[in-house]
Design an enzyme around this catalytic site. Structure first.
Site, PDB file in Angstrom:
ATOM      1  N   SER A 146      11.773   4.847  -8.989  1.00  0.00           N
ATOM      2  CA  SER A 146      10.324   4.653  -9.028  1.00  0.00           C
ATOM      3  C   SER A 146       9.654   6.016  -8.974  1.00  0.00           C
ATOM      4  O   SER A 146      10.326   7.042  -8.878  1.00  0.00           O
ATOM      5  CB  SER A 146       9.877   3.812  -7.842  1.00  0.00           C
ATOM      6  OG  SER A 146       9.965   4.591  -6.662  1.00  0.00           O
ATOM      7  N   LYS A 147       8.336   5.988  -8.999  1.00  0.00           N
ATOM      8  CA  LYS A 147       7.547   7.226  -9.002  1.00  0.00           C
ATOM      9  C   LYS A 147       7.912   8.175  -7.860  1.00  0.00           C
ATOM     10  O   LYS A 147       7.750   9.374  -7.988  1.00  0.00           O
ATOM     11  CB  LYS A 147       6.062   6.883  -8.888  1.00  0.00           C
ATOM     12  CG  LYS A 147       5.443   6.569 -10.229  1.00  0.00           C
ATOM     13  CD  LYS A 147       3.935   6.640 -10.149  1.00  0.00           C
ATOM     14  CE  LYS A 147       3.323   6.029 -11.394  1.00  0.00           C
ATOM     15  NZ  LYS A 147       2.230   5.130 -11.104  1.00  0.00           N
ATOM     16  N   ARG A 148       8.372   7.589  -6.768  1.00  0.00           N
ATOM     17  CA  ARG A 148       8.739   8.428  -5.627  1.00  0.00           C
ATOM     18  C   ARG A 148       9.822   9.436  -5.997  1.00  0.00           C
ATOM     19  O   ARG A 148       9.958  10.482  -5.370  1.00  0.00           O
ATOM     20  CB  ARG A 148       9.299   7.558  -4.500  1.00  0.00           C
ATOM     21  CG  ARG A 148       8.270   6.832  -3.701  1.00  0.00           C
ATOM     22  CD  ARG A 148       8.904   6.192  -2.487  1.00  0.00           C
ATOM     23  NE  ARG A 148       9.953   5.238  -2.845  1.00  0.00           N
ATOM     24  CZ  ARG A 148      11.199   5.299  -2.415  1.00  0.00           C
ATOM     25  NH1 ARG A 148      11.583   6.267  -1.624  1.00  0.00           N
ATOM     26  NH2 ARG A 148      12.074   4.389  -2.786  1.00  0.00           N
ATOM     27  N   HIS A 149      10.642   9.101  -6.988  1.00  0.00           N
ATOM     28  CA  HIS A 149      11.772   9.967  -7.346  1.00  0.00           C
ATOM     29  C   HIS A 149      11.421  10.975  -8.430  1.00  0.00           C
ATOM     30  O   HIS A 149      12.267  11.709  -8.897  1.00  0.00           O
ATOM     31  CB  HIS A 149      12.944   9.109  -7.833  1.00  0.00           C
ATOM     32  CG  HIS A 149      13.381   8.086  -6.835  1.00  0.00           C
ATOM     33  ND1 HIS A 149      13.107   6.757  -6.979  1.00  0.00           N
ATOM     34  CD2 HIS A 149      14.054   8.214  -5.669  1.00  0.00           C
ATOM     35  CE1 HIS A 149      13.601   6.098  -5.954  1.00  0.00           C
ATOM     36  NE2 HIS A 149      14.173   6.957  -5.145  1.00  0.00           N
TER      37      HIS A 149
END
Ligand code: GLU
Length: 471
Positions: free
Chosen positions: A238-241
């Site tokens: 996800s965007k976190r990565h």
């Protein structure tokens, strides 16, 4: 048999890296077998589907070179066809109207949860003879009650589902709109799809879809469910990565072929080969080599692969690829060297085209300050004379060639009994404003004669001021 695969994104979000990997595998499989690749936009969710997302999908696919042979088809334009199948199934008894209200199905769910049972529709409207007035019914598929569905998945192997575990799913909502599983099977059937390759979050939908395909009188396609892509922390990517929108990678200066190369290795391998051209991927790709376990996204490896592709690309093509990044960096290609010459000089030093454009700034634009450390270390009074001498030689060159430049620098070094670096580095700092650049003759050549002379003059002034201040 002609292989027909499809990529079927829902435009409820941007084109995500995971979806690109799915699209790539579908595309490679079709190309490898000389088959057809179909693009289908699954926009039945009118609330969450947007034109911008459709645009992003089409642009992303075009940028990556994942060309489709048929489509794009839009499910939102095929409602009549879905309606036709619903009517037919109602007539044939393969589907039925269900009048249960939300309150009723909620109560059923609570009851099942309280009893520790599996939550599922219990089929109470299956044999209802009379319509209930004042209620717009949904339509449910009459799923077989007994037996099992065997999915011979090309990645996961044999997976068996009990029909008793599946309930009668809704195929049309009360407003007549089709649901996801239903529109997918009508389309897979109508479009003659032979291989359904998709993320393994869809594995549980497969037995329902196979039952409905059987109701259509169709043979099921082959299925291949791809393992997930995870972040370094093993959570779903996800965007976190990092960026997950494919457009961000275009923006950051990744080459489309490098993106495909990186993504093909997420869940697939061919011996221990890491670098593949697109042509090589097509020739060796096989679903049998897809592994079952999830793979994790590694931005560092992506950068490394991008660099390998940058190095392998012919200078002319790389120059063309670089051009939009020069423009985006605010540089005017008409006011400096040919981008393909820049590409040839910088290709070993840049991980992305954005980086390459940034490092080539001094070839197109004057700088105002020289990096303080580089100036301090290299623009010292001892180089005043040799720098002055090389300035004269370079100014006198009748033709601006790399060979002529190299000879001018070498002759100057020899006449002052200096090794090349002792003069090369001050020249570099003077003409680039920093301490790092391609080989000095190439650097000076790219900067051009007029600019080189002007920048050397400026550096000579700085050195003279420094010498005066030291006196
Ligand atoms: N539209 C679905 C999705 O975006 C894919 C459906 C399929 O491949 O069967 O997840």
């Amino acid at each position: 048999m002609i292989v027909r695969t499809r990529f079927a994104p829902s435009p409820t979000g941007v084109l995500h890296l995971g979806s690109v990997r799915t699209a790539l595998f579908c595309w490679l499989y079709a190309r490898h077998h000389g088959g057809n690749f179909i693009l289908r936009i699954e926009d039945t969710d009118r609330q969450r589907s947007t034109d911008e997302n459709v645009e992003a999908i089409l642009e992303g696919m075009a940028w990556l070179g994942l060309d489709w042979d048929e489509g794009p088809f839009y499910q939102s334009r095929r409602f009549d066809r879905y309606q036709e199948v619903v009517e037919q199934w109602l007539q044939d008894g393969k589907a039925y109207h269900c009048y249960c209200s939300k309150a009723e199905t909620d109560a059923l769910r609570e009851q099942q949860m309280a009893a520790g049972d599996r939550v599922r529709y219990d089929g109470r409207c299956r044999d209802l003879r009379k319509p209930r007035s004042g209620v717009d019914p949904v339509v449910r598929f009459r799923n077989p009650l007994e037996g099992e569905v065997v999915v011979n998945d090309k990645v996961r192997g044999t997976v068996v589902f009990e029909n008793a575990q599946l309930d009668d799913l809704i195929i049309a909502r009360s407003d007549g709109s089709p649901t996801y599983n239903f529109s997918v099977i009508v389309d897979d059937y109508d479009m003659g799809i032979t291989h359904v390759i998709r993320g393994d979050d869809h594995l549980n939908n497969t037995p329902r879809q196979m039952n409905m395909l059987a109701a259509l009188g169709a043979e099921p396609p082959e299925y291949a469910h791809l393992p997930m892509i995870l972040g370094a922390d093993r959570a779903k990517l996800s965007k976190r990565h990092g960026a997950v929108d494919i457009r961000d990678y275009e923006e950051q200066g990744y080459l489309p072929a490098a993106m495909l190369n990186y993504l093909v290795r997420l869940g697939w391998s061919h011996g221990d080969q890491e670098i593949f051209s697109v042509g090589e991927m097509i020739s060796v790709f096989d679903i049998a080599d897809v592994n079952q376990s999830a793979s994790s996204f590694n931005p560092e490896k992506l950068r490394w692969i991008n660099q390998q592709h940058i190095m392998a690309k012919p200078a002319k093509e790389l120059g063309q690829a670089l051009l939009p990044y020069l423009l985006k960096a605010g540089l005017d290609p008409a006011r400096g060297p040919n981008p393909s010459d820049v590409a040839a000089a910088f290709h070993e030093r840049a991980e992305t085209l954005t980086q390459m454009a940034a490092s080539a700034r001094y070839c197109y634009e004057n700088f105002t300050v020289i990096e303080a450390n580089a100036a301090k270390k290299n623009l010292r009074p001892v180089v005043l004379e040799p720098l002055q001498a090389v300035r004269e030689r370079l100014a006198a060159l009748p033709e601006w060639t790399k060979e002529g430049i190299a000879a001018a620098i070498e002759e100057t070094a020899a006449s002052f009994n200096l090794n090349l670096g002792k003069i090369g580095q001050p020249i570099r700092v003077a003409v680039t404003g920093g301490a790092v650049s391609p080989p000095i003759d190439v650097t000076v050549w790219l900067v051009g004669q007029e600019r080189t002379i002007r920048r050397l003059d400026h550096a000579l002034e700085l050195i003279a001021e420094r010498a005066a201040a030291n006196d």
